[in-house]
Design a protein around this motif. Structure first.
Motif, PDB file in Angstrom:
ATOM      1  N   MET A 185       1.000  -1.472   0.245  1.00 45.96           N
ATOM      2  CA  MET A 185       0.261   0.257  -0.041  1.00 45.96           C
ATOM      3  C   MET A 185       0.983   1.870  -0.191  1.00 45.96           C
ATOM      4  SD  MET A 185      -3.151  -1.105   2.448  1.00 45.96           S
ATOM      5  CE  MET A 185      -2.372  -1.635   3.778  1.00 45.96           C
ATOM      6  N   ASP A 236       3.528   1.170  -1.572  1.00 41.55           N
ATOM      7  CA  ASP A 236       3.807   2.068  -2.968  1.00 41.55           C
ATOM      8  C   ASP A 236       3.231   2.175  -3.673  1.00 41.55           C
ATOM      9  OD1 ASP A 236       6.211   0.684  -2.008  1.00 41.55           O
ATOM     10  OD2 ASP A 236       6.221  -1.161  -2.540  1.00 41.55           O
ATOM     11  N   GLY A 237       1.475   2.350  -3.499  1.00 42.06           N
ATOM     12  CA  GLY A 237       0.717   2.845  -3.998  1.00 42.06           C
ATOM     13  C   GLY A 237      -0.111   1.999  -4.371  1.00 42.06           C
ATOM     14  N   SER A 238      -0.206   0.975  -3.716  1.00 47.77           N
ATOM     15  CA  SER A 238      -1.477  -0.367  -4.378  1.00 47.77           C
ATOM     16  C   SER A 238      -2.644   0.205  -3.217  1.00 47.77           C
ATOM     17  CB  SER A 238      -0.961  -1.742  -3.609  1.00 47.77           C
ATOM     18  OG  SER A 238      -1.818  -2.915  -4.096  1.00 47.77           O
ATOM     19  N   SER A 239      -3.477  -0.371  -3.628  1.00 48.54           N
ATOM     20  CA  SER A 239      -4.554  -0.274  -2.898  1.00 48.54           C
ATOM     21  C   SER A 239      -5.051  -1.681  -1.770  1.00 48.54           C
ATOM     22  CB  SER A 239      -6.557  -0.363  -3.533  1.00 48.54           C
ATOM     23  OG  SER A 239      -6.414  -1.244  -4.282  1.00 48.54           O
TER      24      SER A 239
END
Length: 301
Positions: free
Chosen positions: A197, A199-202
């Protein structure tokens, strides 16, 4: 003089540890050989019933009913397999068993996985109590649940219906599946999802890309247990399904038995061998992940 004595003692001092090492290696080899013998004995005990079932299925009736046992038939025959397949309701029961087991495995894995995630990743009121109740349900004897479950299913018109048996099997198997998958999920570090998350993941992306692949061996191992237990279950299937066209393979097998003089042993062994084939096929399809899956969930509970 002392120097000569020290030089003379050096080979003796070096030989002592070497002799001790040789003795340890010898004891280790003997211990390993003993455990190998024990393992082979246990393996022989476990495999012998399967061997005898297949061997009996291939024997003619004369060898089956002979007082002198025959380990391997000298004139094997497939007639018992043909007779078993030709018996009424064979293919109907195969279809019913596949429908029930497929539905039970699919639904149980989805429900158990979601419940295990909730128990392992979130803290809510009654979390520990729910885990204790799950363990308590596992301790209940299945025979004691026959009448209560039958009464509930009869109230909603689900007796003699495959859906009623599917729901019954889920009641029996879900506690174990939830408990097992919870152990797998607890063993997965929370930091992996948090790093995803960051790193930008939902949250959903971290769930599908991190958690699901890591818990896949646990899902496979649990699904194997659910598949085998549901496929071999007899008591509830015999009570709930009264119409022969709606019954499962295990109930169909019971019609081979009778008194000791009129039981079709060859047909029964052939039918039992045919019944075991789907389990073997399913096991071979997922066996690569079973070895890791059976041990990974034991790290934490």
């Amino acid at each position: 003089m002392s120097t000569v004595t020290e030089v003379a003692r050096r080979p003796v001092a070096r030989a002592a540890p070497r002799a001790a090492s040789i003795r340890r290696d010898r004891r280790r080899r003997v211990r390993r050989a003993a455990w190998n013998v024990v393992g082979l004995a246990v393996f022989a005990v476990l495999v012998f019933p399967v061997f005898w079932m297949i061997s009996t299925a291939l024997k003619p009736d004369a060898e089956i009913n002979s007082l002198a046992p025959t380990w391997i038939s000298t004139a094997p025959t497939l007639q018992h397999f043909r007779d078993a397949i030709a018996r009424p309701y064979f293919w109907d029961t195969v279809k019913n068993s596949l429908i029930v087991v497929g539905a039970v495995v699919a639904l149980s894995m989805v429900v158990a996985f979601l419940a295990a995630v909730a128990l392992a990743k979130y803290r809510f009121t009654g979390n520990k109590l729910f885990v204790v109740l799950v363990i308590g349900i596992l301790m209940l004897p299945q025979a004691g649940l026959v009448i209560p479950l039958f009464v509930v299913l009869a109230r909603y018109g689900l007796t003699n219906e495959l859906m009623g048996l599917v729901l019954t099997h889920m009641v029996i198997l879900l506690p174990f599946a939830v408990w097992t998958l919870r152990g797998f999920i607890i063993g997965i570090p929370r930091e992996l999802e948090e790093a995803a998350m960051v790193d930008g993941s939902s949250r959903l992306g971290a769930f599908t890309r991190i958690l699901l692949p890591l818990v896949a061996p646990g899902l496979v191992a649990t699904s194997v247990f659910v598949f085998i237990t549901s496929w071999n279950e007899y008591i509830f299937a015999n009570v709930i399904l009264t119409d022969q066209a709606n019954q499962t393979l295990t109930v169909w097998l019971s019609y081979f038995t009778g008194t000791s003089r009129n039981t079709d042993w060859g047909g029964l062994m052939a039918a039992s061998t045919l019944t075991a084939i789907p389990v073997v096929i399913f096991f071979l399809l997922v066996q690569r992940k079973i070895a890791f899956g059976l041990t990974a969930g034991a790290v934490k509970a």
